[in-house]
Design an enzyme around this catalytic site. Structure first.
Site, PDB file in Angstrom:
ATOM      1  N   GLU A   1       0.792  -1.241   0.000  1.00 15.43           N
ATOM      2  CA  GLU A   1       0.000   0.000   0.000  1.00 15.43           C
ATOM      3  C   GLU A   1       0.823   1.290   0.000  1.00 15.43           C
ATOM      4  O   GLU A   1       0.558   2.192   0.791  1.00 15.43           O
ATOM      5  CB  GLU A   1      -0.955   0.007   1.209  1.00 15.43           C
ATOM      6  CG  GLU A   1      -1.895  -1.186   1.238  1.00 15.43           C
ATOM      7  CD  GLU A   1      -2.838  -1.184   2.447  1.00 15.43           C
ATOM      8  OE1 GLU A   1      -2.674  -0.336   3.345  1.00 15.43           O
ATOM      9  OE2 GLU A   1      -3.743  -2.037   2.485  1.00 15.43           O
TER      10      GLU A   1
ATOM     11  N   GLU B   1      -6.382 -10.728  -0.722  1.00 12.40           N
ATOM     12  CA  GLU B   1      -7.182 -10.397   0.473  1.00 12.40           C
ATOM     13  C   GLU B   1      -8.652 -10.254   0.099  1.00 12.40           C
ATOM     14  O   GLU B   1      -9.334  -9.316   0.543  1.00 12.40           O
ATOM     15  CB  GLU B   1      -6.690  -9.090   1.116  1.00 12.40           C
ATOM     16  CG  GLU B   1      -5.199  -9.076   1.422  1.00 12.40           C
ATOM     17  CD  GLU B   1      -4.729  -7.820   2.170  1.00 12.40           C
ATOM     18  OE1 GLU B   1      -5.582  -7.017   2.619  1.00 12.40           O
ATOM     19  OE2 GLU B   1      -3.515  -7.653   2.300  1.00 12.40           O
TER      20      GLU B   1
HETATM   21  C1  XIL Z   1      -6.212  -5.873   8.750  1.00 12.03           C
HETATM   22  C2  XIL Z   1      -6.582  -7.032   9.675  1.00 12.03           C
HETATM   23  O1  XIL Z   1      -7.552  -7.824   9.048  1.00 12.03           O
HETATM   24  C3  XIL Z   1      -7.101  -6.501  10.990  1.00 12.03           C
HETATM   25  O2  XIL Z   1      -7.300  -7.561  11.917  1.00 12.03           O
HETATM   26  C4  XIL Z   1      -6.122  -5.476  11.582  1.00 12.03           C
HETATM   27  O3  XIL Z   1      -6.679  -4.913  12.762  1.00 12.03           O
HETATM   28  C5  XIL Z   1      -5.816  -4.394  10.570  1.00 12.03           C
HETATM   29  O4  XIL Z   1      -5.330  -4.971   9.384  1.00 12.03           O
HETATM   30  N1  XIL Z   1      -4.882  -4.430   3.995  1.00 12.03           N
HETATM   31  C6  XIL Z   1      -3.914  -5.261   4.492  1.00 12.03           C
HETATM   32  C7  XIL Z   1      -4.184  -6.094   5.693  1.00 12.03           C
HETATM   33  O5  XIL Z   1      -2.855  -5.413   3.849  1.00 12.03           O
HETATM   34  O6  XIL Z   1      -3.031  -6.331   6.459  1.00 12.03           O
HETATM   35  C8  XIL Z   1      -5.256  -5.485   6.565  1.00 12.03           C
HETATM   36  O7  XIL Z   1      -5.562  -6.411   7.605  1.00 12.03           O
HETATM   37  C9  XIL Z   1      -6.474  -5.152   5.737  1.00 12.03           C
HETATM   38  C10 XIL Z   1      -6.141  -4.177   4.655  1.00 12.03           C
END
Ligand code: XIL
Length: 384
Positions: free
Chosen positions: A168, A286
């Site tokens: 990101e 994701e």
């Molecule tokens: C999120 C997790 O799901 C949560 O449990 C945590 O509190 C915050 O992070 N993009 C990403 C992930 O790359 O690491 C994130 O995960 C969601 C968005």
């Protein structure tokens, strides 16, 4: 005589048919898995199907643990490999949760996606505070980052299939300070160390584990933003790094969708293909599809149509990946709606995953199962 020959032929066909499932299931470590599990179906086209795993549930929750083991062939630590988890105090590592996941994966013939090394979120406060109050200067910060990347990648050397090396760092259309090449000028790492840090972090990771596939991971980089500008920036940036010989192996599209926005499935696939055409691998890393719900406990979609859009968009993402040869894995961001980051992050929304709040498979699960079964060639008809 003729009858006997026919019977023999029928028996031979039956024998072949009986052999097929186990022979196929044996491919890709899928021996002994239910033939209709997502992981076994995915294995029939060399596509790994994954989930993010929450350490709080792994092992202690039998139903959760069984789903992870039975259905998925690749796992990602939802939080356990992030910097604040592994080095909560400077110089003091806590690998317990990350180790647990890696061990679990090995016991269940699963690969691991390492997540993530360079990211602006979930940094330990000793680091962010030190930078903010000036006690950690630029040169020291660079050393700290290099040590973090080297130590973590070295610990899991040979055990991680894909690393999300950087996460990101590109600007969205609404971010106030994009650099000319599309990187986010306000990103913690870019701001403090300059944009060259991205190539460096890939080089450091490669030195520590030359065999791991090194990914750049981000959201809205495959067709989700109207102008496709974020895709273009990521594409052009990594085309350059590849040309310079920087050890980058893949692009991960996170795949966080929301049914209230449109989703251009054709664009999604075309963008994944464009990354693949750079000679890179691709992964959906994701995936979740959220929608407005009645409340965060029950998570019943408030619109009847959204209940159909949810599995549809999931299916469109999977099919986009399936149709791009370079796409090697498709991962959902969590197992079930009762344990998802969505309700706590996007107020009023939920219902984003493949299993519901009671851990029952949802229409989205069955949609993916159908897509995988079709691609595995399970449907043969005699409609000449
Ligand atoms: C999120 C997790 O799901 C949560 O449990 C945590 O509190 C915050 O992070 N993009 C990403 C992930 O790359 O690491 C994130 O995960 C969601 C968005």
């Amino acid at each position: 005589m003729k009858l006997r020959r026919q019977l023999a032929a029928a028996a031979a066909t039956a024998a072949v048919l009986m052999l097929v499932p186990s022979a196929v299931a044996a491919a890709g470590g899928e021996k002994g898995r239910a033939d209709d599990s997502l992981r076994a179906l995915g294995a029939r086209q060399d596509l790994r199907i994954g989930t993010a795993v929450d350490d709080a549930h792994l092992g202690s929750d039998a139903a959760y643990t069984k789903i992870v083991a039975d259905q998925f062939s690749v796992v990602t630590a939802e939080n356990a490999m992030k910097w604040e988890s592994v080095e909560p105090a400077r110089g003091t590592y806590d690998w317990a949760a990350a180790d647990r996941l890696v061990r679990f994966a090995q016991q269940n013939d699963q690969s691991v996606r390492g997540h993530t090394l360079l990211w602006h979120n979930q940094l330990p406060s000793w680091l962010t505070t030190g930078v903010a109050d000036g006690t950690i200067g630029t040169a020291e910060l660079r050393d700290i980052l290099r040590k973090h990347v080297t130590d973590e990648v070295t610990r899991y050397r040979g055990k991680i299939w894909q690393w999300d090396v950087a996460n990101e760092v590109f600007a969205n259309s609404w971010d106030p300070n994009p650099l000319p090449n599309g990187l986010n000028g306000d990103d913690f790492w870019i701001k403090n160390l300059g944009e060259g840090v991205i190539a460096d972090v890939f080089r450091w990771a490669h030195q520590a584990d030359p065999k791991a596939l090194l990914f750049y991971n981000d959201y809205n980089i495959a067709g989700q933003d109207g102008t496709n500008a974020k895709f273009q920036a990521v594409h052009d940036f990594f085309a350059k790094l590849v040309a310079q010989g920087v050890p980058v192996n893949g692009i991960g599209e996170q795949g966080h969708l929301d049914t209230q926005y449109g989703f251009d499935a054709q664009r999604f696939q075309a963008d994944l293909q464009s990354y693949g055409d750079l000679g890179l691998k691709v992964a959906v890393t994701e995936a979740d599809v959220r929608t407005f719900v009645n409340n965060s406990t029950e998570q019943v979609p408030t619109s009847q149509l959204a209940a159909f859009a949810q599995p549809f968009e999931f299916s469109e993402m999977l099919k986009g990946c399936q149709l791009v040869r370079q796409c090697i894995s498709f991962t959902a961001w969590g197992v079930y709606d009762g344990d998802s980051w969505i309700p706590g992050t996007f107020a009023g929304t939920g219902y984003g995953l493949l299993y519901d709040v009671d851990m029952k498979p949802k229409p989205a699960y069955y949609a993916l199962q159908q897509d995988l079964a079709l691609a595995a060639g399970n449907a043969r008809h005699n409609g000449k």
